[in-house]
Design a protein around this motif. Structure first.
Motif, PDB file in Angstrom:
ATOM      1  N   ALA A   1      -6.207  -4.990  -1.848  1.00  0.00           N
ATOM      2  CA  ALA A   1      -6.728  -3.726  -1.305  1.00  0.00           C
ATOM      3  C   ALA A   1      -7.446  -2.922  -2.374  1.00  0.00           C
ATOM      4  O   ALA A   1      -8.523  -2.356  -2.117  1.00  0.00           O
ATOM      5  CB  ALA A   1      -5.580  -2.911  -0.709  1.00  0.00           C
ATOM      6  N   ASP A   2      -6.887  -2.867  -3.577  1.00  0.00           N
ATOM      7  CA  ASP A   2      -7.528  -2.124  -4.671  1.00  0.00           C
ATOM      8  C   ASP A   2      -8.874  -2.745  -5.038  1.00  0.00           C
ATOM      9  O   ASP A   2      -9.864  -2.025  -5.243  1.00  0.00           O
ATOM     10  CB  ASP A   2      -6.619  -2.091  -5.900  1.00  0.00           C
ATOM     11  N   ALA A   3      -8.923  -4.061  -5.116  1.00  0.00           N
ATOM     12  CA  ALA A   3     -10.184  -4.743  -5.445  1.00  0.00           C
ATOM     13  C   ALA A   3     -11.224  -4.493  -4.356  1.00  0.00           C
ATOM     14  O   ALA A   3     -12.392  -4.217  -4.659  1.00  0.00           O
ATOM     15  CB  ALA A   3      -9.945  -6.239  -5.617  1.00  0.00           C
ATOM     16  N   ALA A   4     -10.789  -4.562  -3.109  1.00  0.00           N
ATOM     17  CA  ALA A   4     -11.720  -4.342  -1.995  1.00  0.00           C
ATOM     18  C   ALA A   4     -12.301  -2.934  -2.041  1.00  0.00           C
ATOM     19  O   ALA A   4     -13.528  -2.756  -1.950  1.00  0.00           O
ATOM     20  CB  ALA A   4     -11.011  -4.581  -0.670  1.00  0.00           C
ATOM     21  N   LEU A   5     -11.454  -1.943  -2.189  1.00  0.00           N
ATOM     22  CA  LEU A   5     -11.951  -0.566  -2.194  1.00  0.00           C
ATOM     23  C   LEU A   5     -12.892  -0.337  -3.373  1.00  0.00           C
ATOM     24  O   LEU A   5     -13.960   0.271  -3.211  1.00  0.00           O
ATOM     25  CB  LEU A   5     -10.785   0.430  -2.230  1.00  0.00           C
ATOM     26  N   ARG A   6     -12.532  -0.847  -4.535  1.00  0.00           N
ATOM     27  CA  ARG A   6     -13.397  -0.686  -5.705  1.00  0.00           C
ATOM     28  C   ARG A   6     -14.779  -1.292  -5.444  1.00  0.00           C
ATOM     29  O   ARG A   6     -15.812  -0.652  -5.678  1.00  0.00           O
ATOM     30  CB  ARG A   6     -12.747  -1.341  -6.923  1.00  0.00           C
ATOM     31  N   LEU A   7     -14.799  -2.517  -4.900  1.00  0.00           N
ATOM     32  CA  LEU A   7     -16.081  -3.183  -4.619  1.00  0.00           C
ATOM     33  C   LEU A   7     -16.865  -2.458  -3.530  1.00  0.00           C
ATOM     34  O   LEU A   7     -18.082  -2.293  -3.643  1.00  0.00           O
ATOM     35  CB  LEU A   7     -15.843  -4.639  -4.213  1.00  0.00           C
TER      36      LEU A   7
ATOM     37  N   LYS B   1     -11.978  -7.821   7.435  1.00  0.00           N
ATOM     38  CA  LYS B   1     -12.622  -7.049   6.373  1.00  0.00           C
ATOM     39  C   LYS B   1     -12.357  -5.554   6.527  1.00  0.00           C
ATOM     40  O   LYS B   1     -12.081  -4.861   5.542  1.00  0.00           O
ATOM     41  CB  LYS B   1     -14.129  -7.347   6.385  1.00  0.00           C
ATOM     42  N   GLU B   2     -12.402  -5.048   7.761  1.00  0.00           N
ATOM     43  CA  GLU B   2     -12.168  -3.618   7.984  1.00  0.00           C
ATOM     44  C   GLU B   2     -10.761  -3.217   7.557  1.00  0.00           C
ATOM     45  O   GLU B   2     -10.547  -2.127   7.026  1.00  0.00           O
ATOM     46  CB  GLU B   2     -12.376  -3.241   9.457  1.00  0.00           C
ATOM     47  N   ALA B   3      -9.795  -4.091   7.809  1.00  0.00           N
ATOM     48  CA  ALA B   3      -8.398  -3.794   7.470  1.00  0.00           C
ATOM     49  C   ALA B   3      -8.198  -3.636   5.966  1.00  0.00           C
ATOM     50  O   ALA B   3      -7.255  -2.968   5.532  1.00  0.00           O
ATOM     51  CB  ALA B   3      -7.479  -4.878   8.016  1.00  0.00           C
ATOM     52  N   LEU B   4      -9.094  -4.221   5.159  1.00  0.00           N
ATOM     53  CA  LEU B   4      -9.006  -4.061   3.712  1.00  0.00           C
ATOM     54  C   LEU B   4      -9.205  -2.603   3.295  1.00  0.00           C
ATOM     55  O   LEU B   4      -8.643  -2.149   2.306  1.00  0.00           O
ATOM     56  CB  LEU B   4     -10.067  -4.927   3.017  1.00  0.00           C
ATOM     57  N   VAL B   5      -9.993  -1.877   4.061  1.00  0.00           N
ATOM     58  CA  VAL B   5     -10.274  -0.468   3.754  1.00  0.00           C
ATOM     59  C   VAL B   5      -9.096   0.408   4.164  1.00  0.00           C
ATOM     60  O   VAL B   5      -8.768   1.381   3.498  1.00  0.00           O
ATOM     61  CB  VAL B   5     -11.571  -0.008   4.457  1.00  0.00           C
TER      62      VAL B   5
END
Length: 194
Positions: free
Chosen positions: A21-27, A59-63
């Motif tokens: 989750a942290d990697a996704a939000l950062r990207l 993908k949306e759930a990552l946010v």
């Protein structure tokens, strides 16, 4: 406050989920949602895409990685409130304790821009809001002994979930939350003349 998972395996799964989750939000914040693939997130978190999908539905759930926990805590605020505390007061306390820290988080504005500027994320957020409203309305109805489709319970759930949107951007967000919950608890009164 989140209770950390007890066993080593659970802690490791939780740490992996958080790293993803942290990697996704950062990207997403760096490049934009549409410019990042699930493969990019997996690579940044040093996991396989299969591992990403073991932890997230898409993908949306990552946010919105904490939304299931938020819904559970919202329902628990009603079901586990102290004896004698009203449902509106339990929701007031929950909103003050959970929303205010989010509202003052340094990345809140960036996160809001990301969601607002991405149609898929805006739609996903809307679906989550509806799901939360249904779950909260059912919990309220259960607590007061009403039918799960009771209109008053559904209205209270929806109004309570709107409080953060109404309070956002106010000079004193805490006072705004208090004002709206006073209205929910005691009914509307005309504002005093200025």
């Amino acid at each position: 406050m989140t209770v950390p998972p007890a066993g080593r395996r659970e802690r490791k799964k939780a740490a992996t989920r958080q790293a993803i989750a942290d990697a996704a939000l950062r990207l997403f914040l760096e490049r934009g949602y549409d410019q990042v693939s699930v493969r990019d997130v997996a690579d940044a978190a040093d996991v396989s895409t299969t591992t990403v999908f073991k932890h997230f539905t898409g993908k949306e759930a990552l946010v919105f990685d904490q939304e299931q926990d938020r819904e559970e805590r919202l329902v628990a605020a009603v079901r586990r409130r102290p004896p004698g505390q009203s449902v509106p007061d339990a929701l007031r306390r929950h909103i003050l304790d959970t929303w205010l820290p989010i509202e003052t988080h340094p990345q809140r504005a960036e996160f809001a821009r990301l969601v607002d500027s991405t149609p898929e994320l805006s739609a996903y957020a809307g679906h989550m809001w509806t799901r939360h409203a249904r779950a909260l309305a059912a919990a309220i109805a259960d607590e007061v002994g009403a039918d799960r489709d009771d209109l008053a319970c559904a209205a209270l759930a929806r109004y309570a979930l709107e409080v953060p949107a109404l309070a956002r951007g106010r000079d004193d967000p805490r006072a705004a939350v208090e004002t709206v919950f006073d209205l929910l608890a005691h009914g509307w009164r005309p504002p005093a003349a200025r």
